[in-house]
Motif scaffolding. Sequence first.
Motif, PDB file in Angstrom:
ATOM      1  N   MET A   1      68.865  59.182  27.361  1.00 10.92           N
ATOM      2  CA  MET A   1      67.590  58.809  27.966  1.00 10.92           C
ATOM      3  C   MET A   1      66.461  59.709  27.462  1.00 10.92           C
ATOM      4  SD  MET A   1      68.269  56.199  29.925  1.00 10.92           S
ATOM      5  CE  MET A   1      67.095  56.034  31.249  1.00 10.92           C
ATOM      6  N   LEU A   2      66.762  60.976  27.206  1.00  8.59           N
ATOM      7  CA  LEU A   2      65.744  61.877  26.665  1.00  8.59           C
ATOM      8  C   LEU A   2      65.398  61.498  25.231  1.00  8.59           C
ATOM      9  CD1 LEU A   2      66.820  65.359  28.076  1.00  8.59           C
ATOM     10  CD2 LEU A   2      64.793  64.023  28.685  1.00  8.59           C
ATOM     11  N   VAL A   3      66.397  61.075  24.459  1.00  4.88           N
ATOM     12  CA  VAL A   3      66.113  60.606  23.094  1.00  4.88           C
ATOM     13  C   VAL A   3      65.238  59.362  23.145  1.00  4.88           C
ATOM     14  CG1 VAL A   3      67.113  59.664  20.981  1.00  4.88           C
ATOM     15  CG2 VAL A   3      68.200  61.606  22.109  1.00  4.88           C
ATOM     16  N   LEU A   4      65.536  58.441  24.057  1.00  4.92           N
ATOM     17  CA  LEU A   4      64.746  57.215  24.167  1.00  4.92           C
ATOM     18  C   LEU A   4      63.300  57.512  24.530  1.00  4.92           C
ATOM     19  CD1 LEU A   4      67.240  54.807  26.000  1.00  4.92           C
ATOM     20  CD2 LEU A   4      66.755  54.980  23.554  1.00  4.92           C
ATOM     21  N   GLU A   5      63.066  58.624  25.239  1.00  5.73           N
ATOM     22  CA  GLU A   5      61.696  59.012  25.597  1.00  5.73           C
ATOM     23  C   GLU A   5      60.847  59.319  24.367  1.00  5.73           C
ATOM     24  OE1 GLU A   5      59.612  59.612  28.466  1.00  5.73           O
ATOM     25  OE2 GLU A   5      61.004  58.103  29.173  1.00  5.73           O
ATOM     26  N   THR A   6      61.486  59.674  23.253  1.00  2.00           N
ATOM     27  CA  THR A   6      60.738  60.031  22.047  1.00  2.00           C
ATOM     28  C   THR A   6      60.360  58.811  21.213  1.00  2.00           C
ATOM     29  OG1 THR A   6      62.741  60.350  20.692  1.00  2.00           O
ATOM     30  CG2 THR A   6      61.970  62.237  21.970  1.00  2.00           C
ATOM     31  N   LEU A   7      60.845  57.628  21.605  1.00  2.00           N
ATOM     32  CA  LEU A   7      60.499  56.405  20.889  1.00  2.00           C
ATOM     33  C   LEU A   7      59.198  55.818  21.415  1.00  2.00           C
ATOM     34  CD1 LEU A   7      63.996  54.619  20.914  1.00  2.00           C
ATOM     35  CD2 LEU A   7      63.006  55.963  19.049  1.00  2.00           C
ATOM     36  N   SER A   8      58.561  55.001  20.603  1.00  5.25           N
ATOM     37  CA  SER A   8      57.408  54.251  21.089  1.00  5.25           C
ATOM     38  C   SER A   8      57.912  53.178  22.048  1.00  5.25           C
ATOM     39  CB  SER A   8      56.676  53.588  19.924  1.00  5.25           C
ATOM     40  OG  SER A   8      57.456  52.520  19.392  1.00  5.25           O
ATOM     41  N   PRO A   9      57.043  52.624  22.901  1.00  2.36           N
ATOM     42  CA  PRO A   9      57.507  51.571  23.817  1.00  2.36           C
ATOM     43  C   PRO A   9      58.204  50.418  23.111  1.00  2.36           C
ATOM     44  CG  PRO A   9      55.372  52.365  24.527  1.00  2.36           C
ATOM     45  CD  PRO A   9      55.659  53.033  23.198  1.00  2.36           C
ATOM     46  N   ALA A  10      57.646  49.951  21.999  1.00  2.24           N
ATOM     47  CA  ALA A  10      58.259  48.828  21.279  1.00  2.24           C
ATOM     48  C   ALA A  10      59.612  49.232  20.706  1.00  2.24           C
ATOM     49  CB  ALA A  10      57.337  48.339  20.167  1.00  2.24           C
ATOM     50  N   GLU A  11      59.703  50.441  20.130  1.00  2.00           N
ATOM     51  CA  GLU A  11      60.971  50.907  19.573  1.00  2.00           C
ATOM     52  C   GLU A  11      62.036  51.015  20.670  1.00  2.00           C
ATOM     53  OE1 GLU A  11      59.384  53.704  15.859  1.00  2.00           O
ATOM     54  OE2 GLU A  11      59.681  54.565  17.856  1.00  2.00           O
ATOM     55  N   ARG A  12      61.620  51.509  21.822  1.00  3.56           N
ATOM     56  CA  ARG A  12      62.576  51.666  22.923  1.00  3.56           C
ATOM     57  C   ARG A  12      63.093  50.314  23.392  1.00  3.56           C
ATOM     58  NH1 ARG A  12      61.926  56.004  27.801  1.00  3.56           N
ATOM     59  NH2 ARG A  12      63.920  55.618  28.844  1.00  3.56           N
ATOM     60  N   ALA A  13      62.194  49.357  23.540  1.00  3.99           N
ATOM     61  CA  ALA A  13      62.598  48.018  23.979  1.00  3.99           C
ATOM     62  C   ALA A  13      63.555  47.391  22.978  1.00  3.99           C
ATOM     63  CB  ALA A  13      61.361  47.145  24.166  1.00  3.99           C
ATOM     64  N   VAL A  14      63.244  47.480  21.702  1.00  2.71           N
ATOM     65  CA  VAL A  14      64.086  46.858  20.677  1.00  2.71           C
ATOM     66  C   VAL A  14      65.446  47.536  20.614  1.00  2.71           C
ATOM     67  CG1 VAL A  14      64.351  46.481  18.194  1.00  2.71           C
ATOM     68  CG2 VAL A  14      62.156  46.004  19.299  1.00  2.71           C
ATOM     69  N   PHE A  15      65.467  48.868  20.657  1.00  3.42           N
ATOM     70  CA  PHE A  15      66.742  49.576  20.584  1.00  3.42           C
ATOM     71  C   PHE A  15      67.621  49.229  21.783  1.00  3.42           C
ATOM     72  CE2 PHE A  15      69.647  53.023  21.516  1.00  3.42           C
ATOM     73  CZ  PHE A  15      70.255  53.235  20.297  1.00  3.42           C
ATOM     74  N   VAL A  16      67.050  49.267  22.968  1.00  2.56           N
ATOM     75  CA  VAL A  16      67.818  48.984  24.179  1.00  2.56           C
ATOM     76  C   VAL A  16      68.371  47.566  24.143  1.00  2.56           C
ATOM     77  CG1 VAL A  16      67.613  48.605  26.675  1.00  2.56           C
ATOM     78  CG2 VAL A  16      66.711  50.702  25.652  1.00  2.56           C
ATOM     79  N   LEU A  17      67.520  46.594  23.831  1.00  2.00           N
ATOM     80  CA  LEU A  17      67.958  45.197  23.859  1.00  2.00           C
ATOM     81  C   LEU A  17      68.971  44.875  22.759  1.00  2.00           C
ATOM     82  CD1 LEU A  17      64.599  43.400  24.676  1.00  2.00           C
ATOM     83  CD2 LEU A  17      66.540  43.718  26.204  1.00  2.00           C
ATOM     84  N   HIS A  18      68.782  45.452  21.572  1.00  2.00           N
ATOM     85  CA  HIS A  18      69.671  45.113  20.462  1.00  2.00           C
ATOM     86  C   HIS A  18      70.929  45.976  20.435  1.00  2.00           C
ATOM     87  CE1 HIS A  18      71.148  45.016  16.256  1.00  2.00           C
ATOM     88  NE2 HIS A  18      70.786  43.743  16.332  1.00  2.00           N
ATOM     89  N   ASP A  19      70.760  47.294  20.479  1.00  2.00           N
ATOM     90  CA  ASP A  19      71.906  48.178  20.264  1.00  2.00           C
ATOM     91  C   ASP A  19      72.746  48.396  21.521  1.00  2.00           C
ATOM     92  OD1 ASP A  19      71.170  50.417  17.533  1.00  2.00           O
ATOM     93  OD2 ASP A  19      70.596  48.341  17.836  1.00  2.00           O
ATOM     94  N   VAL A  20      72.167  48.191  22.674  1.00  2.00           N
ATOM     95  CA  VAL A  20      72.939  48.348  23.914  1.00  2.00           C
ATOM     96  C   VAL A  20      73.383  46.997  24.462  1.00  2.00           C
ATOM     97  CG1 VAL A  20      72.932  49.225  26.288  1.00  2.00           C
ATOM     98  CG2 VAL A  20      71.724  50.503  24.479  1.00  2.00           C
ATOM     99  N   PHE A  21      72.456  46.023  24.495  1.00  2.00           N
ATOM    100  CA  PHE A  21      72.759  44.737  25.123  1.00  2.00           C
ATOM    101  C   PHE A  21      73.093  43.632  24.126  1.00  2.00           C
ATOM    102  CE2 PHE A  21      70.354  47.173  28.170  1.00  2.00           C
ATOM    103  CZ  PHE A  21      71.061  46.975  29.343  1.00  2.00           C
TER     104      PHE A  21
END
Length: 298
Positions: free
Chosen positions: A105-125
């Motif tokens: 979660m701390l690593v995800l904080e360093t991403l931009s909002p768009a990067e965080r959304a894309v990473f979460v939706l693609h790589d996790v879900f």
Amino acid sequence: MAEGAFTEHRPLLFTIAYEMLGSATDAEDVLQESYLRWSAVDPAAVEHPRAYLVRVVTRQALNHLRAVRARREEYVGTWLPEPIRTAPEVSDDAILAESVSMAMMLVLETLSPAERAVFVLHDVFAYTHGEIAASIGKTEVTVRQIAHRARRHVHARRRRFEPDSDATREIVQRFLRAAATGEIQALMDLLAPDVVQISDGGGKVVAARRPITGRDDVARFVLGVIRTSAATTRVEHATYNGMPAARFLTGGELDWLVAFEIHNGRITGLYGIRNPDKLHRAETVHPLDRGGHLPWKP
């Protein structure tokens, strides 16, 4: 009917919102806003309710994330995600456990909002680039570029850890015994050389303002905290963010909790949350769900 569909997919929607925002409180706000939008739609006109709801929650979470980023930059001391109490079975899903861990979660904080959304939706879900493009209002080509950039960033910074289990709980118990009895060598033996201790008091209670690194300094810090703790403090074991954790209660009230990051039998990270705003919902066990997608292969 609208309420039934929303309730059915609520664990998935909460998990997405929480991973995008790092706050259970903010995630619940997003779900409330999303439900209001969903209730204004004719469910019969929606062919795939889950896909529709994921899209609504993603957009609401993105808007919310952009609004709170400035506030987090002004945060007093070190910011940690709002901890969520998770059921032990979350640890059975390695991808889910890692994705909600404090370190990730701390690593995800360093991403931009768009990067965080894309990473979460693609790589996790495991949503496709096309599905994500429809959710965040960008082209599929752009989403692919964002996904590549975000994945490279996350993989360079991710920390390996072992989810909550009997073995990791035993290490935590040994650590707490050594701290309580002042056995400095036993304490040091359980800490990795590069261990990191991070405290979050939010400027409202006493807490270390900066991370403490290294086995010697972390051991001294832990012993100092234990010495100054009230004699009436009671310790309970629990699972937070898929990690073994200890809850410290004084006078029956949760005073602080610590989540333990463990790798190869050593404690590599301690995440201590004392900010009362982040502890007031720490009793709630949150059901998490990845929606039944195929597992992500790193």
